[in-house]
Enzyme design. Structure first.
Site, short mmCIF file in Angstrom:
data_model
loop_
_atom_site.label_atom_id
_atom_site.label_comp_id
_atom_site.label_asym_id
_atom_site.label_seq_id
_atom_site.Cartn_x
_atom_site.Cartn_y
_atom_site.Cartn_z
N ARG A 214 1.67 83.52 -27.10
CA ARG A 214 2.73 82.55 -26.80
C ARG A 214 3.11 82.51 -25.32
O ARG A 214 4.21 82.11 -24.97
CB ARG A 214 3.98 82.81 -27.64
CG ARG A 214 3.75 82.63 -29.13
CD ARG A 214 5.02 82.28 -29.85
NE ARG A 214 4.74 82.01 -31.23
CZ ARG A 214 4.80 82.92 -32.19
NH1 ARG A 214 5.15 84.16 -31.89
NH2 ARG A 214 4.54 82.60 -33.43
N LYS B 242 0.61 71.49 -14.63
CA LYS B 242 -0.15 70.80 -15.69
C LYS B 242 -1.40 71.61 -15.97
O LYS B 242 -2.21 71.86 -15.07
CB LYS B 242 -0.54 69.39 -15.25
CG LYS B 242 0.59 68.39 -15.34
CD LYS B 242 0.07 66.97 -15.11
CE LYS B 242 1.21 65.98 -15.18
NZ LYS B 242 0.77 64.61 -14.83
N GLU C 33 -7.03 63.14 -3.14
CA GLU C 33 -5.71 63.55 -3.63
C GLU C 33 -4.76 63.82 -2.46
O GLU C 33 -3.55 63.62 -2.57
CB GLU C 33 -5.82 64.79 -4.53
CG GLU C 33 -6.54 64.57 -5.86
CD GLU C 33 -5.67 63.92 -6.95
OE1 GLU C 33 -4.55 63.46 -6.67
OE2 GLU C 33 -6.16 63.87 -8.10
N LYS D 97 4.58 67.18 -3.33
CA LYS D 97 4.40 67.35 -4.78
C LYS D 97 5.47 68.30 -5.34
O LYS D 97 6.02 68.05 -6.42
CB LYS D 97 2.99 67.86 -5.10
CG LYS D 97 2.81 68.02 -6.60
CD LYS D 97 1.39 68.00 -7.08
CE LYS D 97 1.41 68.03 -8.63
NZ LYS D 97 0.12 68.11 -9.22
N GLU E 7 7.69 64.86 -16.26
CA GLU E 7 7.17 63.51 -16.08
C GLU E 7 7.88 62.46 -16.95
O GLU E 7 7.25 61.74 -17.73
CB GLU E 7 5.65 63.48 -16.36
CG GLU E 7 4.98 62.28 -15.72
CD GLU E 7 3.46 62.36 -15.74
OE1 GLU E 7 2.91 63.36 -15.27
OE2 GLU E 7 2.85 61.41 -16.24
N ARG F 106 7.71 61.74 -11.51
CA ARG F 106 6.41 62.42 -11.45
C ARG F 106 5.25 61.48 -11.77
O ARG F 106 4.12 61.73 -11.36
CB ARG F 106 6.40 63.64 -12.39
CG ARG F 106 5.14 64.46 -12.23
CD ARG F 106 5.19 65.83 -12.84
NE ARG F 106 3.94 66.53 -12.60
CZ ARG F 106 3.71 67.80 -12.86
NH1 ARG F 106 4.68 68.54 -13.37
NH2 ARG F 106 2.54 68.34 -12.60
N ASN G 284 0.54 59.94 -10.48
CA ASN G 284 -0.63 59.43 -11.21
C ASN G 284 -1.22 58.22 -10.52
O ASN G 284 -2.07 57.53 -11.12
CB ASN G 284 -0.24 59.08 -12.65
CG ASN G 284 0.22 60.29 -13.41
OD1 ASN G 284 -0.25 61.39 -13.15
ND2 ASN G 284 1.16 60.11 -14.33
N HIS H 184 -4.71 57.10 -11.21
CA HIS H 184 -5.30 57.95 -12.25
C HIS H 184 -5.61 57.24 -13.56
O HIS H 184 -6.49 57.67 -14.29
CB HIS H 184 -4.40 59.17 -12.50
CG HIS H 184 -4.60 60.25 -11.47
ND1 HIS H 184 -4.32 60.04 -10.13
CD2 HIS H 184 -5.07 61.52 -11.56
CE1 HIS H 184 -4.60 61.15 -9.45
NE2 HIS H 184 -5.05 62.06 -10.30
N HIS I 7 -9.20 57.91 -14.74
CA HIS I 7 -9.56 58.55 -16.02
C HIS I 7 -10.51 57.67 -16.82
O HIS I 7 -11.41 58.17 -17.50
CB HIS I 7 -8.30 58.90 -16.82
CG HIS I 7 -7.57 60.08 -16.25
ND1 HIS I 7 -6.29 60.42 -16.60
CD2 HIS I 7 -7.94 61.00 -15.33
CE1 HIS I 7 -5.91 61.50 -15.92
NE2 HIS I 7 -6.89 61.86 -15.15
N HIS J 131 -13.83 64.02 -10.24
CA HIS J 131 -12.46 63.53 -10.37
C HIS J 131 -11.94 62.89 -9.07
O HIS J 131 -11.40 61.78 -9.10
CB HIS J 131 -11.55 64.70 -10.79
CG HIS J 131 -10.11 64.29 -10.94
ND1 HIS J 131 -9.68 63.39 -11.88
CD2 HIS J 131 -9.00 64.65 -10.23
CE1 HIS J 131 -8.37 63.21 -11.77
NE2 HIS J 131 -7.93 63.96 -10.77
N1 GLY Z 1 -1.76 65.50 -11.11
C1 GLY Z 1 -0.53 64.82 -11.24
C2 GLY Z 1 0.58 65.74 -11.59
O1 GLY Z 1 0.45 66.96 -11.50
O2 GLY Z 1 1.61 65.27 -12.00
#
Ligand code: GLY
Length: 367
Positions: free
Chosen positions: A120, A142, A184, A232, A242, A246, A250, A253, A257, A272
Site C-alpha cells: 500500500r 504521475k 517538454e 511545473k 489535475e 495542471r 498536457n 498531449h 498520445h 514521447h
Molecule cells: N506530464 C504532465 C503532468 O505531470 O501533469
C-alpha cells in the site's frame, strides 16, 4: 537554484534538487537506512557507482541494486511493475525502504507506481537520466503504465520524496532522446514564460544541436531545467490532482498520445517527446483555427522546432487520430480539454468535442 520544494497549502509534497553529477545524490540518501535502486539497464553503471560509493561512506552501505529494467513503451506494463514488486518482496522491503528509480520517464513511471502499490505504498525518489524526465516525468507524482493500446491508462498520482537532477547524465544521452526531451522543456515555457526562458532555450538547444552538449553549455542548461521544474512545481502545488490548472501541462498531449498509440500499434518508431513536439504544433494550429492564437504562431513554432531538430511533420491523418483521441483517458462524453496557445507564455484550456477539433484541423489543412 539548488532546490525547489513543491508545496501544497503550505505543506511540502516533494523536493527537486539540482547538481552536476550523479554522486551528488548521496547526501540526500544518507537519512535512509535501506535504499533500493531500480535502474534502466541502459544506465546501470550509475546505479553500480552509487552502490559502491555508498559502501565507501562512513556509516554507509545503505544502497542496494534491487533490479534493472529494460524500457520500452510496450514493456511499460503491469508485468514489469509486478516484477519490481516481486523483487521488493524478495528483498524484504519494508515501509522504511526508499526505492530510488534511475532512468527516463518509463523507468520513473513504473518504479514510482510499483512503490505506490507495494504494501500500500513505500517511499520513492527519482534520479532522472533523460532531459524529458528531468523537466516533466519525474516531477509531479504521475506514475503508471500503458494499458491495451492506451498510454498511461493505469496509475496514481503520488509524490516522490525527492528528485535529483544533474547534467552529468545528459552527456551520454543519445542525441535523439536529448532533442525529444527538449519538446517538454519548450512546452513548459510556452505555458509560462515569466522568466523569458523560451527564446533562451531555443538558442541554447540550437547551439547544443550544432556543437553537442559541451561543459560550457551545462550551467545554462541546468538553469533552464530548474526554471522549467519551478514552473511545473508551482502548477502541481496549486493543482496536484489535475482538476484545473495542471491540465495546462498536457499542452500537445491529447494529440501526442493519439500519435503514440497509432505508432505503437503500427510499429512506427516515434518517442514521447517527438510526439509531444508534433502535438504542440497541432495545438497551435487548432488555436489558430479558433482565432485564438496571435498571427503566425504555428509557423514560428515550426521554425523553432526545426532549429532545435524537433519533428514538424505529422505522420498520421487526422481521421485516424480522431478515433484514438475519443478514447483518451481525459475524454469525457467525447469531449476533451484541449490546451490552446494564445502566444508564447499564454495558454488556456477549452473543452471541445474531439470531432469538432478534428474537423477544424482538417478544414484548415492543418494536418
Ligand atoms: N506530464 C504532465 C503532468 O505531470 O501533469
Amino acid at each position: 537554484m539548488d532546490e525547489i520544494t513543491i508545496q501544497e497549502n503550505g505543506q511540502t509534497l516533494s523536493r527537486v534538487y539540482f547538481g552536476r553529477d550523479v554522486a551528488g545524490v548521496l547526501p540526500h540518501l544518507a537519512a535512509f537506512r535501506n535504499v533500493l535502486l531500480v535502474c534502466d539497464e541502459e544506465v546501470l553503471p550509475y546505479a553500480n557507482a552509487l552502490v559502491d560509493a555508498s559502501a565507501g561512506q562512513p556509516g554507509g552501505g545503505n544502497c542496494r541494486l534491487l533490479c534493472s529494467v529494460r524500457t520500452s513503451e510496450a514493456g511499460k506494463n503491469m508485468d514489469t511493475v509486478l516484477g519490481i514488486c516481486c523483487r521488493l518482496l524478495e528483498a524484504d522491503a519494508d515501509r522504511d525502504a526508499l526505492l530510488l528509480a534511475i532512468g527516463g520517464g518509463i523507468t520513473t513511471d513504473m518504479a514510482g507506481f510499483a512503490a505506490s502499490i507495494y504494501k500500500r505504498g513505500i517511499r520513492f525518489a527519482f534520479l532522472p537520466t533523460t532531459l524529458l524526465a528531468q523537466v516533466d516525468a519525474a516531477i509531479g507524482g504521475k506514475t503508471g503504465i500503458n494499458f491495451l493500446e492506451y498510454k498511461n491508462m493505469i496509475g496514481v498520482i503520488r509524490q516522490p520524496v525527492f528528485t535529483w537532477t544533474c547534467t552529468e547524465v545528459l552527456r551520454t544521452l543519445p542525441r535523439r532522446d536529448f532533442v525529444a526531451g527538449s519538446a517538454e522543456l519548450l512546452k513548459t515555457f510556452l505555458i509560462d514564460n515569466a522568466t523569458d526562458s523560451y527564446a533562451d532555450a531555443v538558442s541554447l538547444l540550437a547551439r547544443i544541436r550544432q556543437e553537442g552538449l559541451q561543459p560550457v553549455h551545462e550551467p545554462q542548461l541546468l538553469r533552464l531545467i530548474a526554471q522549467a521544474a519551478a514552473v511545473k512545481a508551482g502548477i502541481v502545488g496549486r493543482d496536484q490532482f489535475e482538476h484545473g490548472e495542471r491540465r495546462l501541462l498536457n499542452l500537445g498531449h491529447t494529440f501526442a498520445h493519439a500519435i503514440e498509440s497509432l505508432a505503437l500499434h503500427r510499429h512506427v518508431d516515434i518517442c514521447h517527446g517527438e510526439a509531444v513536439a508534433m502535438g504542440i504544433l497541432l495545438a497551435a494550429r487548432l488555436s489558430e483555427a479558433l482565432s485564438l492564437a496571435e498571427p503566425g504562431l504555428s509557423e514560428r513554432l515550426a521554425e523553432d522546432w526545426k532549429t532545435c531538430g524537433l519533428p514538424v511533420d505529422i505522420p498520421f491523418p487526422i481521421t485516424e487520430m480522431r478515433s484514438v483521441m475519443t478514447k483518451d483517458k481525459k475524454a469525457e462524453g467525447g469531449k476533451v480539454h484541449f490546451i490552446l496557445i494564445r502566444k508564447i507564455g499564454a495558454v488556456c484550456s477549452r473543452e471541445l468535442e474531439v470531432s469538432q477539433a478534428a474537423d477544424l484541423l482538417a478544414n484548415n489543412n492543418a494536418i
